[in-house]
Design a protein around this motif. Structure first.
Motif, PDB file in Angstrom:
ATOM      1  N   THR A   1       0.854  -1.191   0.000  1.00  0.00           N
ATOM      2  CA  THR A   1       0.000   0.000   0.000  1.00  0.00           C
ATOM      3  C   THR A   1       0.887   1.236   0.000  1.00  0.00           C
ATOM      4  O   THR A   1       1.839   1.330   0.790  1.00  0.00           O
ATOM      5  N   PHE A   2       0.571   2.177  -0.880  1.00  0.00           N
ATOM      6  CA  PHE A   2       1.305   3.434  -1.006  1.00  0.00           C
ATOM      7  C   PHE A   2       0.394   4.565  -0.515  1.00  0.00           C
ATOM      8  O   PHE A   2      -0.742   4.685  -0.991  1.00  0.00           O
TER       9      PHE A   2
ATOM     10  N   ILE B   1      -0.001   8.682  -0.170  1.00  0.00           N
ATOM     11  CA  ILE B   1       0.543   9.925  -0.727  1.00  0.00           C
ATOM     12  C   ILE B   1      -0.038  11.111   0.014  1.00  0.00           C
ATOM     13  O   ILE B   1      -1.245  11.220   0.202  1.00  0.00           O
TER      14      ILE B   1
ATOM     15  N   ILE C   1       3.112   9.301  -9.254  1.00  0.00           N
ATOM     16  CA  ILE C   1       2.423   8.126  -9.798  1.00  0.00           C
ATOM     17  C   ILE C   1       3.398   7.276 -10.612  1.00  0.00           C
ATOM     18  O   ILE C   1       3.403   6.037 -10.517  1.00  0.00           O
TER      19      ILE C   1
ATOM     20  N   VAL D   1       5.653   5.388  -8.187  1.00  0.00           N
ATOM     21  CA  VAL D   1       4.939   4.275  -7.568  1.00  0.00           C
ATOM     22  C   VAL D   1       4.820   3.107  -8.542  1.00  0.00           C
ATOM     23  O   VAL D   1       5.073   1.943  -8.189  1.00  0.00           O
TER      24      VAL D   1
ATOM     25  N   VAL E   1      -3.077   2.450  -3.751  1.00  0.00           N
ATOM     26  CA  VAL E   1      -2.604   3.797  -3.466  1.00  0.00           C
ATOM     27  C   VAL E   1      -3.689   4.533  -2.697  1.00  0.00           C
ATOM     28  O   VAL E   1      -4.827   4.627  -3.166  1.00  0.00           O
TER      29      VAL E   1
ATOM     30  N   TRP F   1      -3.943  -1.853 -10.315  1.00  0.00           N
ATOM     31  CA  TRP F   1      -3.833  -0.862  -9.248  1.00  0.00           C
ATOM     32  C   TRP F   1      -5.211  -0.467  -8.736  1.00  0.00           C
ATOM     33  O   TRP F   1      -6.163  -0.380  -9.505  1.00  0.00           O
TER      34      TRP F   1
ATOM     35  N   TRP G   1      -6.965   2.670  -6.475  1.00  0.00           N
ATOM     36  CA  TRP G   1      -6.782   3.994  -5.880  1.00  0.00           C
ATOM     37  C   TRP G   1      -7.915   4.277  -4.906  1.00  0.00           C
ATOM     38  O   TRP G   1      -9.091   4.033  -5.218  1.00  0.00           O
TER      39      TRP G   1
ATOM     40  N   CYS H   1       5.499   9.991  -0.244  1.00  0.00           N
ATOM     41  CA  CYS H   1       4.710   8.759  -0.291  1.00  0.00           C
ATOM     42  C   CYS H   1       5.364   7.738   0.628  1.00  0.00           C
ATOM     43  O   CYS H   1       6.585   7.545   0.590  1.00  0.00           O
TER      44      CYS H   1
END
Length: 214
Positions: free
Chosen positions: A4-5, A7, A21, A24, A33, A62, A64, A195
């Motif tokens: 998990t990122f 930001i 982005i 990542v 994310v 991905w 978001w 991030c």
């Protein structure tokens, strides 16, 4: 390994967002994310930031998740009567209107209004501003989730989870204090966009940090 990122605050800075982005997606072939809120105001390109987030990831690998920040709260409140419009305009709303070339379109306001305030997983809590201990998560006040501020040296138990937030900018961020990580490194104020990368299978703070110039 699932990642998990998270930001930090973007504030209309489309260039740093697009570079982040890319960072990542270069770091891993897939993942989640979590954007911690404050996509608009103060910076020059709020419209482009919102359009990018509304469009979502380019790959189905991905996911978001965009959380609501206090600046999205101010903007939507200025339009639905919950907040004084001049308060929003004095806190970066003028730059947002300039980026739109006029009023913010209803679909964009509706998107902001519908954003979730909180995201949790087995090891972490993601939120724009913070949480109050002593209350169950489901009893947290929306105002606190979007507006609460921590002193730099404050940590907490946070129900055994690691708290990940933005909202309070500092050139010393990203900074982990005990069981809490603040990712607002003041991108719009000349700092960097930050991030944090988390291993979903492990508890605790970030496995590593990514940054791009503001």
């Amino acid at each position: 390994m699932s990642l998990t990122f998270a930001i930090g605050d973007i504030h209309g800075c489309i260039g740093p967002l697009l570079r982040m982005i890319e960072r990542v997606e270069d770091y891993a072939p897939s993942g989640k994310v979590v954007f911690l809120g404050d996509y608009i105001d103060r910076g020059p390109d709020s419209r482009a930031v919102v359009e990018t987030l509304m469009a979502g990831p380019r790959s189905p690998d991905w996911q978001w998740i965009a959380l609501k920040g206090n600046h999205e709260d101010m903007a939507t409140g200025a339009h639905d009567g919950r907040h004084n419009e001049s308060w929003w305009l004095d806190n970066g709303g003028i730059e947002t209107l300039t980026s739109y070339g006029g009023p913010v379109p209803s679909p964009h306001l509706n998107w902001m209004a519908a954003l979730p305030l909180l995201h949790t997983d087995p090891h972490r809590i993601f939120v724009h501003a913070g949480v109050r201990e002593g209350l169950y998560l489901e009893d947290q006040a929306p105002h606190d989730l979007m507006w609460l501020r921590f002193e730099d040296d404050v940590s907490g138990e946070f129900w055994g989870k690691h708290l990940v937030h933005g909202h309070t900018p500092s050139p010393a961020n990203p900074r982990t204090t005990g069981n809490r990580t603040n990712l607002d490194s003041g991108c719009v104020f000349g700092g960097k966009l930050s991030c944090a990368v988390f291993d979903d299978g492990l508890p605790g703070g970030p496995a590593t940090l990514l940054q791009v110039r503001g």
